[in-house]
Design a protein around this motif. Structure first.
Motif, PDB file in Angstrom:
ATOM      1  N   UNK A 198      19.847  12.740  76.264  1.00 14.04           N
ATOM      2  CA  UNK A 198      21.300  12.706  76.087  1.00 14.04           C
ATOM      3  C   UNK A 198      21.876  11.434  76.698  1.00 14.04           C
ATOM      4  N   UNK A 199      21.396  11.079  77.884  1.00 12.74           N
ATOM      5  CA  UNK A 199      21.882   9.854  78.518  1.00 12.74           C
ATOM      6  C   UNK A 199      21.542   8.616  77.706  1.00 12.74           C
ATOM      7  N   UNK A 200      20.337   8.589  77.160  1.00 16.98           N
ATOM      8  CA  UNK A 200      19.930   7.415  76.383  1.00 16.98           C
ATOM      9  C   UNK A 200      20.497   7.458  74.966  1.00 16.98           C
ATOM     10  N   UNK A 201      21.066   8.588  74.575  1.00 12.86           N
ATOM     11  CA  UNK A 201      21.606   8.706  73.226  1.00 12.86           C
ATOM     12  C   UNK A 201      20.522   8.730  72.157  1.00 12.86           C
ATOM     13  N   UNK A 202      19.332   9.217  72.540  1.00  6.78           N
ATOM     14  CA  UNK A 202      18.219   9.220  71.578  1.00  6.78           C
ATOM     15  C   UNK A 202      18.221  10.495  70.742  1.00  6.78           C
ATOM     16  N   UNK A 216      18.571  16.237  79.383  1.00  5.74           N
ATOM     17  CA  UNK A 216      19.527  15.314  80.000  1.00  5.74           C
ATOM     18  C   UNK A 216      19.155  13.852  79.763  1.00  5.74           C
ATOM     19  N   UNK A 256       7.838  -3.351  68.543  1.00  4.67           N
ATOM     20  CA  UNK A 256       8.970  -4.148  69.017  1.00  4.67           C
ATOM     21  C   UNK A 256      10.194  -3.847  68.170  1.00  4.67           C
ATOM     22  N   UNK A 257      10.691  -2.651  68.350  1.00 10.13           N
ATOM     23  CA  UNK A 257      11.790  -2.117  67.539  1.00 10.13           C
ATOM     24  C   UNK A 257      12.666  -1.314  68.478  1.00 10.13           C
ATOM     25  N   UNK A 258      13.892  -0.996  68.047  1.00  9.30           N
ATOM     26  CA  UNK A 258      14.655  -0.019  68.817  1.00  9.30           C
ATOM     27  C   UNK A 258      13.844   1.286  68.925  1.00  9.30           C
ATOM     28  N   UNK A 268      14.122   4.515  68.563  1.00 11.48           N
ATOM     29  CA  UNK A 268      14.057   5.527  67.506  1.00 11.48           C
ATOM     30  C   UNK A 268      13.296   5.016  66.286  1.00 11.48           C
ATOM     31  N   UNK A 269      13.351   3.706  66.055  1.00 12.42           N
ATOM     32  CA  UNK A 269      12.706   3.131  64.874  1.00 12.42           C
ATOM     33  C   UNK A 269      11.251   2.760  65.139  1.00 12.42           C
ATOM     34  N   UNK A 297      13.994   2.229  80.247  1.00 15.49           N
ATOM     35  CA  UNK A 297      14.964   1.554  79.388  1.00 15.49           C
ATOM     36  C   UNK A 297      14.346   1.340  78.005  1.00 15.49           C
ATOM     37  N   UNK A 298      14.156   2.430  77.299  1.00  8.17           N
ATOM     38  CA  UNK A 298      13.675   2.370  75.901  1.00  8.17           C
ATOM     39  C   UNK A 298      12.324   1.663  75.776  1.00  8.17           C
TER      40      UNK A 298
END
Lengths: 432, 315
Positions: free
Chosen positions: A206-210, A203, A323-325, A327-328, A278-279
């Motif tokens: 999924x919420x974070x769209x990762x 969940x 210091x990246x998004x 996933x990156x 938050x990421x």
């Protein structure tokens, strides 16, 4: 790494996880080794030694052996060198680091094992033992020169953060390693199921769209590897497991008598997937943080002894990689300085004795790797840590001793940290 | 013509996602957007509300629709617009997202519209930059202006959301549009259904409080709105579904499947469409049921409303 000086400790709480000893007493260091130890040592008479340390009831225990440490040497010295990692180790009470082969170049040649040993001897404050790659270039295709690497000083074999995907390649590497009674330390995550994944499927991801991979990608590989261990008889260590399903499989395999062990990283004991918040990329690790149920299963595992050891999985990263998004961003957290307090957490929660928890970072890795340390026995190397097991502190990244400061524990409150650290009888850290 | 001014609407000073917005903020944006629909339908479409302000479009993924919609919205309000073509920038030379954005930030833009392939990119920028950040799509996370324009379209057609059912169908796994719509529609009180083969449903999506099914008949039953999502062509070659024709057979919207929905049900699609794959051409082109063109018009109005709201500063 040994000093000819004599150091006498008095009024210490001696905790030797190897023997289960936990008593007040004294300890004498001579020629870099533990020369004497006992509850009555130095009780009556002041020791006649040039250097006397009054421990004032603090815990004196074997120095920690961290079985999974990444440095940036060779190849990424701007992040961490063997020397800078050893500063962090000393400050964390870690007296032996097993360094991973995932460097640039990969440690898959005897000359590179030699390089690590020489660099460490010249620059590092603590003992450094290199793990060598199991397959050349960590590519999972051809086995390395396990015999020659072992002769050069490789303590174990493994492809660090990678899983050998091809079962045929792994089977042969296992059988060949068994020829030399070599230990394999494996990473268990199906690479296809987790391709591109930055989080555990569920969940929260999924919420974070990762992009996420299922937690069972671990137990799938553990099941495969256990079957191959049964076939080949190799000594096999799962370097860091993260799920209850994997632990259950390993516990059952141990009960069947298979020569398997497993470890867990400090962050998988203390953090769960929600801590990504938050990421927060400093909490991106590999394998990714898991559900609370799996985290709790890991904590139960170390308390009960089902899990053999705790590692820091120290992995330095810089601002450029973190210091990246999410996933990156690169995975990994530094951990040498937080290994001791995270290992003590189940003790503070009243779930396990101090000796039991210290065993996960001292005698258990020593036994696994065949090292003389990890004990307070007479004749053992005088690798020691002196600490107040109840001392509270807050992790502050800018006060860490490593070159890289990417800690997943920034702001976290812990109890117990090293006051003094000794390697071969030499004081390598003193918090003062 | 002009909306009541001065009162801040977006209290964070950014628009990063539907999550984090309150129902009050959403309603205020929709109300404001209504006024911009009216303004855009007059001959003189331009206002000077954003005169002297600069908006930068920073799109790391190609987009015709969203980027031009933001550009048009900003220009109608008198702002200066710069479109960063990422392919020609130093990003292709290995510069990080943060470095690129910091460079732009130093040029003192007032608003940065960003689309990026990674979830959390807009959030990351909002923490590092001094201007307002508008998320125009971040990975599979959120695409808030799309959800707002969809809500505006629905509200104008149906009068509200209470007791209305919206079926969202297709490539939900990779869809930020689905996630933003899910959040927004749940917030305003609509019933939401998700319909897709299991390979295209994200893990634990049922915990969002929606009905999840792989059966179009069940999913579309009594739906007021059928929202079709684009399925990326590269995901149809056996990776997520075996073939385009099989996908169309079971999940493509044709007259037969549309008949499962409430009589008079309306069809939406965020675009661009794959005709004959997720939607039959005769439905897409049928002005009686298709709201697709209207969505585009509402897109400009919603973006004008968002720019207006952000220009008022944070609360």
């Amino acid at each position: 790494m040994s000093s000819t000086r004599r150091i006498a400790f008095r009024n210490a709480r001696l905790v030797d996880p190897a023997s289960g000893l936990d008593v007040k007493g004294g300890l004498l260091i001579e020629n870099g080794k533990i020369a004497d130890i006992g509850p009555r040592l130095f009780n009556d008479a002041e020791p006649n030694d040039p250097e006397v340390i009054d421990a004032r009831g603090l815990v004196l225990a074997p120095g920690l052996i961290d079985a999974c440490v990444h440095t940036g040497e060779p190849g990424a010295e701007h992040r961490e060198t063997l020397a800078s990692a050893s500063e962090a180790a000393a400050a964390g009470g870690v007296t032996t680091m097993i360094v991973m082969p995932a460097t640039d170049p990969v440690i898959d040649e005897p000359s590179l094992v030699d390089f690590i040993l020489r660099r460490a001897a010249a620059t590092a404050k603590v003992r450094v033992l290199p793990m060598a790659a199991l397959t050349r270039g960590l590519a999972g295709e051809t086995m390395t020169e396990i015999g020659l690497l072992q002769e050069a000083g490789a303590i174990a074999f493994g492809d660090a953060g990678r899983t050998v995907a091809n079962a045929r390649v792994l089977r042969r590497a296992m059988a060949y390693a068994a020829t030399f009674d070599a230990l394999i330390a494996a990473h268990a995550e199906d690479p296809e199921l987790t391709a591109g994944a930055a989080a555990t499927e569920g969940e929260f991801a999924t919420r974070l769209g990762l992009p996420a991979g299922p937690a069972m990608a671990e137990s799938l590989i553990v099941a495969r590897d256990l079957a191959l261990v049964e076939l080949t008889g190799v000594r096999y260590h799962f370097a860091q497991i993260t799920t209850r399903a994997a632990l259950d499989l390993i516990v059952a395999a141990k009960a069947r008598g298979l020569p398997v062990t497993c470890g867990v990283a400090a962050h998988h004991l203390t953090l769960n997937e929600l801590d990504v918040g938050a990421y927060y990329t400093f909490r991106k690790v590999s394998p990714p943080l898991r559900s609370e149920a799996d985290r709790a299963a890991m904590a139960d595992g170390v308390a009960s002894g089902a899990l053999d050891l705790i590692v820091s999985s120290h992995e330095p990263q810089g601002a450029d990689t973190k210091r990246q998004p999410f996933a990156a961003a690169a995975a990994g957290t530094v951990g040498l300085e937080t290994l001791l307090p995270t290992a003590l957490t189940p003790f503070h929660e009243g779930r396990a004795s101090l000796a039991r928890m210290l065993a996960t970072v001292t005698s258990a890795p020593a036994k696994l790797l065949g090292l003389p340390g990890g004990t307070l026995a007479k004749g053992a190397p005088a690798d020691l840590v002196l600490f107040d097991e109840g001392e509270p502190f807050v992790v502050e990244a800018d006060k860490l001793h490593s070159r890289a400061r990417n800690t997943a524990f920034e702001g976290r409150k812990f109890q117990g940290r090293a006051r003094m650290t000794f390697v071969g009888g030499e004081c390598v850290f003193n918090r003062g | 013509m002009t909306a009541p001014r001065a009162l801040p609407i977006l209290k964070s000073g950014h628009l990063l996602g539907i999550e984090g917005l309150s129902p009050v903020e959403v309603t205020a944006l929709l109300d404001l957007a209504d006024s911009y629909v009216t303004q855009s339908r007059t001959a003189d479409k331009k206002s000077g509300l954003l005169k002297g302000r600069t908006l930068v479009n920073l799109f790391f993924e190609a987009s015709t629709r969203t980027q031009s919609s933001f550009e048009l919205a900003a220009k109608r309000m008198g702002a200066d617009v710069m479109n960063m073509a990422v392919k020609n920038s130093s990003v292709s030379k290995g510069e990080t997202l943060i470095d690129t954005a910091s460079t732009l930030n130093a040029m003192q833009p007032d608003m940065l519209v960003v689309r990026h392939q990674d979830a959390g990119a807009a959030e990351l920028l909002s923490r590092k930059l001094s201007c307002s950040v508008i998320n125009a799509g971040d990975g599979a996370h959120e695409h808030p202006t799309q959800a707002l324009l969809d809500a505006l379209t629905i509200r104008r057609r149906l009068g509200g959301f209470e007791n209305r059912t919206v079926a969202i169908c297709g490539g939900i796994l990779h869809s930020r549009v689905a996630r933003s719509n899910l959040r927004l529609l749940a917030m305003v009180g609509a019933q939401v259904r998700l319909v897709a083969p299991r390979t295209l449903l994200p893990a634990d999506i049922d915990r969002f409080g929606v009905l999840v099914t792989s059966d179009m008949r069940e999913g579309l039953k009594d739906a007021d709105i059928v929202m079709m999502l684009r399925l990326q062509l590269e995901r149809m070659g056996g990776a997520f579904v075996p073939s385009p024709r099989e996908y169309f057979r079971f999940w493509g919207l044709d007259r037969e499947k549309l008949a499962y929905a409430k009589p008079g049900a309306l069809v939406m699609h965020p675009g661009p469409m794959n005709r004959g794959i997720e939607i039959a051409s005769d439905i897409a082109d049928d002005v009686e049921v298709s709201l697709i063109q209207e969505q585009v018009e509402m897109g400009v109005a919603i973006r004008m409303a968002v720019l207006d709201a952000l220009s008022r500063g944070p609360a």
